[in-house]
Motif scaffolding. Structure first.
Motif, short mmCIF file in Angstrom:
data_model
loop_
_atom_site.label_atom_id
_atom_site.label_comp_id
_atom_site.label_asym_id
_atom_site.label_seq_id
_atom_site.Cartn_x
_atom_site.Cartn_y
_atom_site.Cartn_z
N ASN A 73 -13.14 -0.39 18.25
CA ASN A 73 -12.37 -0.52 17.01
C ASN A 73 -12.77 -1.77 16.23
N ASN A 74 -13.51 -2.67 16.87
CA ASN A 74 -14.01 -3.86 16.19
C ASN A 74 -15.36 -3.64 15.51
N ILE A 75 -15.83 -2.40 15.51
CA ILE A 75 -17.04 -2.04 14.77
C ILE A 75 -16.62 -1.46 13.43
N TYR A 76 -17.01 -2.14 12.35
CA TYR A 76 -16.65 -1.70 11.01
C TYR A 76 -17.82 -0.96 10.38
N VAL A 77 -17.56 0.26 9.94
CA VAL A 77 -18.58 1.09 9.28
C VAL A 77 -18.03 1.51 7.93
N GLU A 78 -18.84 1.38 6.88
CA GLU A 78 -18.33 1.68 5.55
C GLU A 78 -18.49 3.15 5.17
N TYR A 83 -6.33 -5.49 36.81
CA TYR A 83 -6.41 -4.27 36.00
C TYR A 83 -7.21 -4.48 34.71
N SER A 84 -7.19 -5.69 34.18
CA SER A 84 -7.90 -5.96 32.93
C SER A 84 -9.32 -6.47 33.17
N TRP A 85 -9.79 -6.43 34.41
CA TRP A 85 -11.12 -6.93 34.74
C TRP A 85 -12.21 -6.04 34.13
N GLY A 86 -13.28 -6.66 33.67
CA GLY A 86 -14.43 -5.88 33.23
C GLY A 86 -14.93 -6.28 31.85
N ILE A 87 -16.02 -5.64 31.46
CA ILE A 87 -16.68 -5.90 30.18
C ILE A 87 -16.40 -4.71 29.27
N LEU A 103 -23.88 -3.43 23.08
CA LEU A 103 -24.59 -4.41 22.26
C LEU A 103 -25.46 -5.33 23.11
N ASP A 104 -24.94 -5.77 24.24
CA ASP A 104 -25.70 -6.68 25.11
C ASP A 104 -26.94 -6.01 25.69
N LEU A 105 -26.77 -4.79 26.19
CA LEU A 105 -27.91 -4.13 26.82
C LEU A 105 -28.95 -3.69 25.79
N TYR A 116 -23.54 -1.72 10.16
CA TYR A 116 -22.20 -1.98 10.68
C TYR A 116 -21.96 -3.48 10.72
N LYS A 117 -20.70 -3.85 10.86
CA LYS A 117 -20.33 -5.25 11.05
C LYS A 117 -19.42 -5.36 12.28
N ILE A 118 -19.55 -6.48 12.98
CA ILE A 118 -18.73 -6.74 14.16
C ILE A 118 -17.56 -7.63 13.74
N THR A 119 -16.37 -7.25 14.12
CA THR A 119 -15.17 -8.00 13.73
C THR A 119 -14.34 -8.37 14.96
N GLY A 120 -13.28 -9.12 14.73
CA GLY A 120 -12.26 -9.35 15.73
C GLY A 120 -12.72 -9.93 17.04
N ARG A 121 -12.06 -9.49 18.11
CA ARG A 121 -12.31 -10.00 19.46
C ARG A 121 -13.77 -9.79 19.87
N LEU A 122 -14.36 -8.68 19.46
CA LEU A 122 -15.74 -8.40 19.84
C LEU A 122 -16.68 -9.46 19.26
N LYS A 123 -16.43 -9.86 18.05
CA LYS A 123 -17.27 -10.88 17.43
C LYS A 123 -17.19 -12.19 18.21
N GLU A 124 -16.03 -12.50 18.76
CA GLU A 124 -15.85 -13.72 19.55
C GLU A 124 -16.63 -13.66 20.87
N LEU A 125 -16.81 -12.44 21.40
CA LEU A 125 -17.43 -12.29 22.72
C LEU A 125 -18.94 -12.21 22.67
N ILE A 126 -19.49 -11.82 21.51
CA ILE A 126 -20.94 -11.63 21.44
C ILE A 126 -21.64 -12.99 21.39
N ASP A 127 -22.68 -13.12 22.22
CA ASP A 127 -23.41 -14.39 22.31
C ASP A 127 -24.10 -14.72 20.99
#
Length: 338
Positions: free
Chosen positions: A28-33, A233-237, A244-246, A327-338
């Motif tokens: 949901n943090n991937i924005y597509v126009e 329960y919230s463990w993982g990537i 995106l990483d791979l 596309y653009k990366i927003t929100g929490r995902l943007k914070e996590l991407i290196d």
């Protein structure tokens, strides 16, 4: 022991249907126009792709779910027929139970003569090459999955604890298996470092199986009454981060998005950010068990139609054009991407 294993497999199905915890895939943090001047003809949109030398109708497969019990025998029968009708691949659940339990083999071997469906076998990456060949032959598989399920094993009372030789074993399987190998997680995602190690040993097909879908820590925890693993329960990537990483590592391998893929938007966004195909398991199982055969088939048929709608909205005539949509990366995902 065989009866306990079969009971555990049925518990997995029952507990999945009762599970409540849901992490975010962050797709949901991937924005597509929206493309208001899209030039596509909806009826000519092509959702097909080539997968392991075979043309399939859309970039979707039914992923590993179950096997080894009477309940899963019916599930595998239904799913194989649906996948054959829709011309998409099907992976079975872990075949480990069938290595020693002859009775459990029936739910897998029924697939062997179904030559009209692309079948993928499944075993844990700790299994020997001989076991992988046996599992392949048991269902007449065109490919095999090696699943990485360390998180699941650690919360099972009967689970494995020693993973020290598994990677070396995986190298041997990759080198000598007589079929293409897909390496997949079971719902906790893959890091860039793990992806690099897999590519370094020549793995060509990777399924990230990220956080956001079926949660095997919760499912196993529901079987245990004297311990509580809910803090994990919230463990993982998240699935989106894993994709995106791979993909940032290389364009020269086939990347599968799974883990919380539920609808056409999930599929299309996964492809836009780097996946070649998506795999769906829990959502199909829910439609099949909470509804029926026709309900599950209708879900997948409508999924293809909705993929076409998404493609029309962004002006993509085929999957290759979909991959090039900005596309653009927003929100929490943007914070996590290196």
């Amino acid at each position: 022991m065989d009866e306990k294993r079969r009971a555990r497999k049925d518990e997995h199905i029952e507990n999945y249907l009762r599970s409540e915890f849901r992490s975010k895939t962050l797709l949901n943090n991937i924005y597509v126009e929206h493309n208001a001047l899209s030039k596509v003809n909806f009826d000519e949109i092509d959702t097909s792709i080539e997968f392991m030398g075979k043309k399939i109708s859309m970039p979707v497969m039914v992923n590993a779910m179950t096997g080894g019990t009477e309940i899963s025998e019916d599930i595998n029968e239904d799913l194989s027929n649906i996948c054959a009708d829709l011309n998409i691949p099907m992976a079975v659940g872990s075949e480990s139970i069938a290595l020693k339990d002859i009775k459990a083999r029936e739910s897998f071997s029924l697939l062997k003569d179904k030559n009209n469906v692309f079948k993928i076998g499944n075993l844990g990456f700790e299994n020997s090459l001989e076991n992988f060949e046996f599992a392949k032959d048991l269902i007449g598989a065109s490919a095999m999955q090696a699943h990485l399920n360390i998180a699941q094993e650690l919360v099972m009372d009967e689970g494995e604890r020693d993973f020290s030789n598994n990677f070396e074993n995986l190298k041997n399987i990759r080198k000598n298996l007589s079929a293409p190998l897909i390496v997949k997680e079971v719902g906790f995602g893959m890091s860039k470092e793990v992806g690099k190690k897999l590519l370094d040993i020549g793995v060509e097909y990777i399924d990230v199986a990220g956080k956001g879908g079926t949660n095997f820590i919760e499912i196993e925890d529901m079987r245990i009454f004297d311990k509580d693993y809910s803090e994990f329960y919230s463990w993982g990537i998240p699935t989106a981060k894993s994709i995106l990483d791979l993909r940032s590592l290389s364009d020269d391998f086939f990347l599968i998005s799974s883990g919380g893929i539920r609808n056409a938007t999930d599929v299309c966004k996964s492809i836009i950010i780097g996946a070649d195909m998506c795999a769906i398991s829990g959502e199909v199982l829910s439609f099949l068990l909470r509804g029926d055969y026709d309900y599950a088939q209708k879900y997948l048929e409508e999924l293809q139609t909705k993929i076409k709608i998404f493609m029309a909205l962004v002006g993509a005539k085929n999957i290759e054009e979909l991959k090039k949509v900005p596309y653009k990366i927003t929100g929490r995902l943007k914070e996590l991407i290196d």
